[in-house]
Design a protein around this motif. Sequence first.
Motif, PDB file in Angstrom:
ATOM      1  N   ILE A 231      60.298 -47.082 -43.146  1.00 38.22           N
ATOM      2  CA  ILE A 231      61.170 -47.678 -42.128  1.00 38.22           C
ATOM      3  C   ILE A 231      60.366 -48.049 -40.887  1.00 38.22           C
ATOM      4  CG2 ILE A 231      63.107 -47.234 -40.581  1.00 38.22           C
ATOM      5  CD1 ILE A 231      64.312 -45.503 -42.807  1.00 38.22           C
ATOM      6  N   LEU A 232      59.455 -47.152 -40.480  1.00 39.16           N
ATOM      7  CA  LEU A 232      58.598 -47.455 -39.329  1.00 39.16           C
ATOM      8  C   LEU A 232      57.699 -48.659 -39.605  1.00 39.16           C
ATOM      9  CD1 LEU A 232      57.518 -43.891 -38.133  1.00 39.16           C
ATOM     10  CD2 LEU A 232      59.206 -45.419 -37.104  1.00 39.16           C
ATOM     11  N   GLU A 233      57.243 -48.772 -40.836  1.00 34.43           N
ATOM     12  CA  GLU A 233      56.418 -49.933 -41.199  1.00 34.43           C
ATOM     13  C   GLU A 233      57.208 -51.234 -41.075  1.00 34.43           C
ATOM     14  OE1 GLU A 233      54.113 -51.770 -45.107  1.00 34.43           O
ATOM     15  OE2 GLU A 233      54.825 -49.704 -45.110  1.00 34.43           O
ATOM     16  N   LEU A 234      58.432 -51.224 -41.598  1.00 35.55           N
ATOM     17  CA  LEU A 234      59.269 -52.424 -41.481  1.00 35.55           C
ATOM     18  C   LEU A 234      59.550 -52.756 -40.019  1.00 35.55           C
ATOM     19  CD1 LEU A 234      61.847 -51.786 -44.349  1.00 35.55           C
ATOM     20  CD2 LEU A 234      60.178 -53.632 -44.256  1.00 35.55           C
ATOM     21  N   TYR A 235      59.808 -51.714 -39.240  1.00 34.63           N
ATOM     22  CA  TYR A 235      60.177 -51.925 -37.838  1.00 34.63           C
ATOM     23  C   TYR A 235      59.001 -52.421 -37.004  1.00 34.63           C
ATOM     24  CZ  TYR A 235      61.677 -50.732 -33.088  1.00 34.63           C
ATOM     25  OH  TYR A 235      61.977 -50.778 -31.751  1.00 34.63           O
ATOM     26  N   THR A 236      57.847 -51.778 -37.132  1.00 33.57           N
ATOM     27  CA  THR A 236      56.722 -52.095 -36.242  1.00 33.57           C
ATOM     28  C   THR A 236      55.877 -53.272 -36.728  1.00 33.57           C
ATOM     29  OG1 THR A 236      55.364 -50.427 -37.381  1.00 33.57           O
ATOM     30  CG2 THR A 236      56.566 -49.736 -35.403  1.00 33.57           C
ATOM     31  N   LEU A 237      55.694 -53.398 -38.032  1.00 36.83           N
ATOM     32  CA  LEU A 237      54.767 -54.405 -38.557  1.00 36.83           C
ATOM     33  C   LEU A 237      55.461 -55.657 -39.070  1.00 36.83           C
ATOM     34  CD1 LEU A 237      52.208 -52.141 -40.467  1.00 36.83           C
ATOM     35  CD2 LEU A 237      52.140 -52.968 -38.110  1.00 36.83           C
ATOM     36  N   HIS A 238      56.794 -55.677 -39.020  1.00 34.67           N
ATOM     37  CA  HIS A 238      57.503 -56.865 -39.499  1.00 34.67           C
ATOM     38  C   HIS A 238      58.552 -57.340 -38.491  1.00 34.67           C
ATOM     39  CE1 HIS A 238      55.707 -56.817 -43.541  1.00 34.67           C
ATOM     40  NE2 HIS A 238      55.792 -55.495 -43.463  1.00 34.67           N
ATOM     41  N   VAL A 239      59.524 -56.484 -38.211  1.00 32.59           N
ATOM     42  CA  VAL A 239      60.636 -56.921 -37.362  1.00 32.59           C
ATOM     43  C   VAL A 239      60.176 -57.186 -35.935  1.00 32.59           C
ATOM     44  CG1 VAL A 239      62.889 -56.286 -36.457  1.00 32.59           C
ATOM     45  CG2 VAL A 239      62.292 -55.702 -38.817  1.00 32.59           C
ATOM     46  N   LEU A 240      59.455 -56.232 -35.343  1.00 30.20           N
ATOM     47  CA  LEU A 240      59.002 -56.421 -33.958  1.00 30.20           C
ATOM     48  C   LEU A 240      58.055 -57.610 -33.828  1.00 30.20           C
ATOM     49  CD1 LEU A 240      58.381 -52.759 -32.715  1.00 30.20           C
ATOM     50  CD2 LEU A 240      60.266 -54.285 -32.145  1.00 30.20           C
ATOM     51  N   LEU A 241      57.229 -57.832 -34.840  1.00 27.00           N
ATOM     52  CA  LEU A 241      56.293 -58.960 -34.777  1.00 27.00           C
ATOM     53  C   LEU A 241      57.015 -60.290 -34.899  1.00 27.00           C
ATOM     54  CD1 LEU A 241      53.252 -57.606 -36.833  1.00 27.00           C
ATOM     55  CD2 LEU A 241      53.946 -57.188 -34.467  1.00 27.00           C
ATOM     56  N   ARG A 242      58.097 -60.309 -35.685  1.00 33.63           N
ATOM     57  CA  ARG A 242      58.887 -61.540 -35.778  1.00 33.63           C
ATOM     58  C   ARG A 242      59.554 -61.866 -34.448  1.00 33.63           C
ATOM     59  NH1 ARG A 242      60.572 -62.505 -41.238  1.00 33.63           N
ATOM     60  NH2 ARG A 242      62.132 -63.965 -40.437  1.00 33.63           N
TER      61      ARG A 242
END
Length: 446
Positions: A231-242
């Motif tokens: 979940i942290l990976e999705l949040y920090t490396l995908h959603v926040l970067l988008r």
Amino acid sequence: MASNTSVATTLSPTRETLSSSQLISSSISSLSASSASSRHSSSQISKIYRQSSTLFLTRRLPESLSTILPVITPPESEETNAEKGPAPVSKASRTTRIKVWSLYLTILNAIVELDPDEGKQAFGSSDWRALVTKVRDGEVWEEVVQNGYGGVEGDVDSDVVINLATLLLAHARSQKINQTRLETYLAASTTPNLDISTQLQNHTRSISPHKRNAHASGTDTPRDLNARVKILELYTLHVLLRNNEWDYAREFISISSVLDEERREAFLQALQSLQDEQHEAVRREKEEKRYQEEQLKKDIEDARRRRAENEARERKREEEARVKREGSEVDYGVEDRPSTSRSNGKSSSVRKPTNTSSPTNRKLPPPTLVTRVSNILSNIRTLLLENMAGGFKTRPMFLLQMLAFIIGILVVSSRKEVRERVKRAIAIAWGKVGGTVRMGGKVSYI
């Protein structure tokens, strides 16, 4: 009296003990019945899940969705204003619950990826648009929380959260919704729930308080820890970067208590790599844009140069045609021939010597009759073949004029008096020619 009082006092605890025992046995019976009902419900849900999964694998999306919907939708209440209860899936086991919600989200993903014409044909125009809107606007997340987990954000299974975040990451119109939902879940799942009413509600859903408290931390087991890291990976490396939140993503990774030093370093390296790739993509995009602009300028310059060359070539062709036309528009007759001189009443052509610097400087002999006749024929040939031919090319009307002239001569010569005059003129001309020939013969003889 005292004896009766003591007996009553002695019997009173016994009644309380019996009452407590009855309550405990009643609770045990209720829990046993609830457990049996839960197992039966979980079995039925598993059966429905398998049916819907089979339909999905055969690409029968409408049938697969309609099969799974009764399990994830709260039952209709007979009372008008009564609050809807939880969906049947909330009473299933954790494994079954995760499978059902994951299948539902997978079906929605396949529906959104359908071609618009195919989707409208399969579900109908309005239903297909409603399903697509539910996913793209992020409404599906709220649906899962309300129907499957009683509105408690932190109770959502981590695997279901991962599937929700992945679905919105692929199809949501804006990742702001995904970011807000993930932040709410991360905050709720790390905060213990002290609300007694919520725990009672969880108890009615056959979820024990112990299970709720264990789920609150999110990292009690290796499975929970791995899910939390995902979940942290999705949040920090995908959603926040988008959402272009590079600095916040780096800060969140640095202060996260879930990540150990090894994972934190891996996350930071991945973040730096992604940022470098973004900078490189921006640079390539600018370079490509600059190249396209230069290519466009070059194409414009080439077009201008070709147009100028074509215009110059056209002007040159027109100038050549004009010069040629002006050079051909001359009087027809004998031109550029040696000058003629008359001696003793006779015309003769005198050719200038080619070598003017001859030391002897002799006079050329007078031209003979044959030479004169040749000159006359040459002039006639020049008139007819060169000048008239050139006139025919540059002045097509000249041919018509010539034909009209010849026809006019023929018409005039057809008259008797004209023919007689012509005969007399010819006879006189031949007489002169004969005299000239005889004169030339005498001169030659002398």
